[in-house]
Design a protein around this motif. Structure first.
Motif, PDB file in Angstrom:
ATOM      1  N   GLU A 158      57.977 -22.889 -11.386  1.00 18.86           N
ATOM      2  CA  GLU A 158      57.232 -23.219 -10.314  1.00 18.86           C
ATOM      3  C   GLU A 158      57.446 -24.519  -9.591  1.00 18.86           C
ATOM      4  O   GLU A 158      56.844 -24.260  -8.375  1.00 18.86           O
ATOM      5  CB  GLU A 158      56.086 -23.341 -11.493  1.00 18.86           C
ATOM      6  CG  GLU A 158      55.185 -21.407 -11.544  1.00 18.86           C
ATOM      7  CD  GLU A 158      54.107 -22.081 -12.825  1.00 18.86           C
ATOM      8  OE1 GLU A 158      54.239 -22.703 -13.352  1.00 18.86           O
ATOM      9  OE2 GLU A 158      53.994 -20.644 -13.066  1.00 18.86           O
ATOM     10  N   LEU A 159      57.208 -25.340 -10.279  1.00 18.54           N
ATOM     11  CA  LEU A 159      58.179 -26.845  -9.449  1.00 18.54           C
ATOM     12  C   LEU A 159      59.022 -26.262  -8.448  1.00 18.54           C
ATOM     13  O   LEU A 159      58.858 -26.868  -7.533  1.00 18.54           O
ATOM     14  CB  LEU A 159      58.021 -27.858 -10.016  1.00 18.54           C
ATOM     15  CG  LEU A 159      57.480 -27.931 -11.237  1.00 18.54           C
ATOM     16  CD1 LEU A 159      57.674 -29.113 -12.102  1.00 18.54           C
ATOM     17  CD2 LEU A 159      56.221 -29.318 -10.244  1.00 18.54           C
ATOM     18  N   ARG A 160      60.369 -25.968  -8.953  1.00 21.70           N
ATOM     19  CA  ARG A 160      60.848 -25.427  -8.225  1.00 21.70           C
ATOM     20  C   ARG A 160      61.111 -24.804  -6.744  1.00 21.70           C
ATOM     21  O   ARG A 160      61.566 -24.914  -5.899  1.00 21.70           O
ATOM     22  CB  ARG A 160      62.700 -24.997  -9.221  1.00 21.70           C
ATOM     23  CG  ARG A 160      63.929 -24.971  -8.349  1.00 21.70           C
ATOM     24  CD  ARG A 160      65.197 -24.868  -9.730  1.00 21.70           C
ATOM     25  NE  ARG A 160      64.713 -25.656 -10.076  1.00 21.70           N
ATOM     26  CZ  ARG A 160      65.566 -25.438 -11.972  1.00 21.70           C
ATOM     27  NH1 ARG A 160      65.278 -24.034 -11.732  1.00 21.70           N
ATOM     28  NH2 ARG A 160      65.695 -26.999 -12.402  1.00 21.70           N
ATOM     29  N   ALA A 161      60.241 -23.591  -8.128  1.00 25.92           N
ATOM     30  CA  ALA A 161      60.161 -22.351  -5.855  1.00 25.92           C
ATOM     31  C   ALA A 161      58.777 -23.824  -5.058  1.00 25.92           C
ATOM     32  O   ALA A 161      58.666 -23.314  -4.012  1.00 25.92           O
ATOM     33  CB  ALA A 161      59.462 -21.669  -6.868  1.00 25.92           C
ATOM     34  N   ALA A 162      58.535 -24.674  -5.862  1.00 22.40           N
ATOM     35  CA  ALA A 162      57.449 -25.143  -4.304  1.00 22.40           C
ATOM     36  C   ALA A 162      58.310 -26.733  -4.171  1.00 22.40           C
ATOM     37  O   ALA A 162      57.467 -27.477  -3.187  1.00 22.40           O
ATOM     38  CB  ALA A 162      55.894 -26.141  -5.436  1.00 22.40           C
ATOM     39  N   LEU A 163      59.156 -26.826  -4.405  1.00 20.79           N
ATOM     40  CA  LEU A 163      60.269 -27.461  -3.787  1.00 20.79           C
ATOM     41  C   LEU A 163      60.079 -28.738  -4.350  1.00 20.79           C
ATOM     42  O   LEU A 163      59.897 -29.655  -3.208  1.00 20.79           O
ATOM     43  CB  LEU A 163      60.701 -27.345  -2.638  1.00 20.79           C
ATOM     44  CG  LEU A 163      61.193 -26.539  -1.810  1.00 20.79           C
ATOM     45  CD1 LEU A 163      61.233 -26.078  -0.143  1.00 20.79           C
ATOM     46  CD2 LEU A 163      62.665 -25.835  -2.241  1.00 20.79           C
ATOM     47  N   ALA A 186      63.972 -32.668  -0.756  1.00 17.22           N
ATOM     48  CA  ALA A 186      63.341 -31.358  -1.458  1.00 17.22           C
ATOM     49  C   ALA A 186      64.175 -30.025  -2.067  1.00 17.22           C
ATOM     50  O   ALA A 186      64.038 -29.897  -3.151  1.00 17.22           O
ATOM     51  CB  ALA A 186      61.958 -30.961  -0.257  1.00 17.22           C
ATOM     52  N   GLU A 187      64.626 -29.718  -1.247  1.00 22.01           N
ATOM     53  CA  GLU A 187      65.327 -28.606  -1.391  1.00 22.01           C
ATOM     54  C   GLU A 187      66.447 -28.859  -1.770  1.00 22.01           C
ATOM     55  O   GLU A 187      66.881 -29.543  -2.580  1.00 22.01           O
ATOM     56  CB  GLU A 187      65.943 -27.587  -0.176  1.00 22.01           C
ATOM     57  CG  GLU A 187      66.843 -28.193   0.796  1.00 22.01           C
ATOM     58  CD  GLU A 187      65.919 -29.173   1.715  1.00 22.01           C
ATOM     59  OE1 GLU A 187      66.832 -29.750   3.199  1.00 22.01           O
ATOM     60  OE2 GLU A 187      64.642 -29.504   2.050  1.00 22.01           O
ATOM     61  N   CYS A 188      67.594 -27.155  -2.821  1.00 18.37           N
ATOM     62  CA  CYS A 188      67.532 -27.576  -3.620  1.00 18.37           C
ATOM     63  C   CYS A 188      70.116 -27.963  -2.318  1.00 18.37           C
ATOM     64  O   CYS A 188      69.950 -27.524  -1.815  1.00 18.37           O
ATOM     65  CB  CYS A 188      68.513 -26.312  -4.146  1.00 18.37           C
ATOM     66  SG  CYS A 188      70.345 -25.608  -4.861  1.00 18.37           S
ATOM     67  N   THR A 189      70.222 -28.757  -3.432  1.00 19.97           N
ATOM     68  CA  THR A 189      71.578 -29.282  -2.754  1.00 19.97           C
ATOM     69  C   THR A 189      71.944 -28.399  -2.696  1.00 19.97           C
ATOM     70  O   THR A 189      72.771 -29.187  -1.071  1.00 19.97           O
ATOM     71  CB  THR A 189      72.144 -30.757  -3.207  1.00 19.97           C
ATOM     72  OG1 THR A 189      70.702 -31.726  -3.108  1.00 19.97           O
ATOM     73  CG2 THR A 189      73.016 -31.920  -2.837  1.00 19.97           C
ATOM     74  N   MET A 190      72.305 -27.465  -2.694  1.00 20.16           N
ATOM     75  CA  MET A 190      73.802 -26.422  -2.668  1.00 20.16           C
ATOM     76  C   MET A 190      73.289 -26.367  -1.711  1.00 20.16           C
ATOM     77  O   MET A 190      74.313 -25.328  -0.693  1.00 20.16           O
ATOM     78  CB  MET A 190      74.250 -25.570  -4.137  1.00 20.16           C
ATOM     79  CG  MET A 190      74.582 -26.962  -5.312  1.00 20.16           C
ATOM     80  SD  MET A 190      75.576 -27.873  -5.723  1.00 20.16           S
ATOM     81  CE  MET A 190      77.287 -25.256  -5.057  1.00 20.16           C
TER      82      MET A 190
END
Length: 203
Positions: A158-163, A186-190
């Motif tokens: 959920e934290l990942r989805a919330a960035l 904040a977002e996924c580095t990839m």
């Protein structure tokens, strides 16, 4: 031992030395002897865990070996590793964590950690930390299978989805290490600007 509430750990000395070793008569005899000793201790009010299924065990054999031993007695099972490959010298903590997660999921109750220095020498404090974290992860993976303990994983998802990068770091096994590796974005580095979550929010 009863007077001082000491728990006996009955050792596993007849371990497989490589993944090509199969369980043999000596290993089975040791398992059965430890179970006899465990019952004798319990009759006298002494708690016991039994060590077994440690050493080097090919990955596909780990679940059946664990279930075999767990099926013979009610005592908690403690495993060293096991190592599902012999080529991970210098990275045996990773190989051992792979084997440990399979053993835990199959019913092992305790995992004995392995450090990167396994087979090479005595570990440094840093190597001990690496080994412990690897096996904490392995134990957690096993617990998600055995007990459904995946609430923390759901929180991180959920934290990942919330960035929420900082929230993910706080929930990690080693926040200091995670923070050290983070680039601060904040977002996924990839994905960078092509972050699927950010793009979906636009629609």
């Amino acid at each position: 031992c009863r007077k001082h509430d000491i728990v006996l750990s009955l050792g596993n000395t007849a371990r497989s030395g490589c993944i090509h070793d199969r369980r043999d008569k000596m290993q089975v005899a040791e398992i059965r002897q430890n179970i006899v000793l465990a019952h004798r201790a319990l009759e006298r009010g002494v708690q016991v865990i039994i060590e077994g299924c440690g050493g080097h065990i090919r990955s596909d054999r780990i679940p059946s070996y664990i279930k075999y031993q767990k099926g013979l007695s009610p005592f908690p099972l403690f495993v060293a590793g096991p190592l599902p490959t012999d080529i991970a010298i210098g990275f045996d903590h990773i190989a051992g964590a792979c084997g440990g997660s399979a053993a835990s999921a199959a019913g092992a109750d305790y995992l004995c950690y392995i450090t990167p220095a396994e087979h090479l020498g005595l570990p440094t404090p840093a190597a001990v930390k690496e080994g412990l974290i690897a096996f904490r992860i392995a134990a957690h993976i096993g617990d998600t299978v055995k007990y459904g303990r995946d609430a923390q994983d759901k929180t991180v998802a959920e934290l990942r989805a919330a960035l929420d990068r900082e929230g993910q770091i706080r929930c990690s096994m080693d926040p200091g290490r995670a923070r050290e590796l983070s680039d601060g974005e904040a977002e996924c580095t990839m994905c960078g600007e092509f972050c699927a979550i950010k793009i979906m929010r636009e629609f």
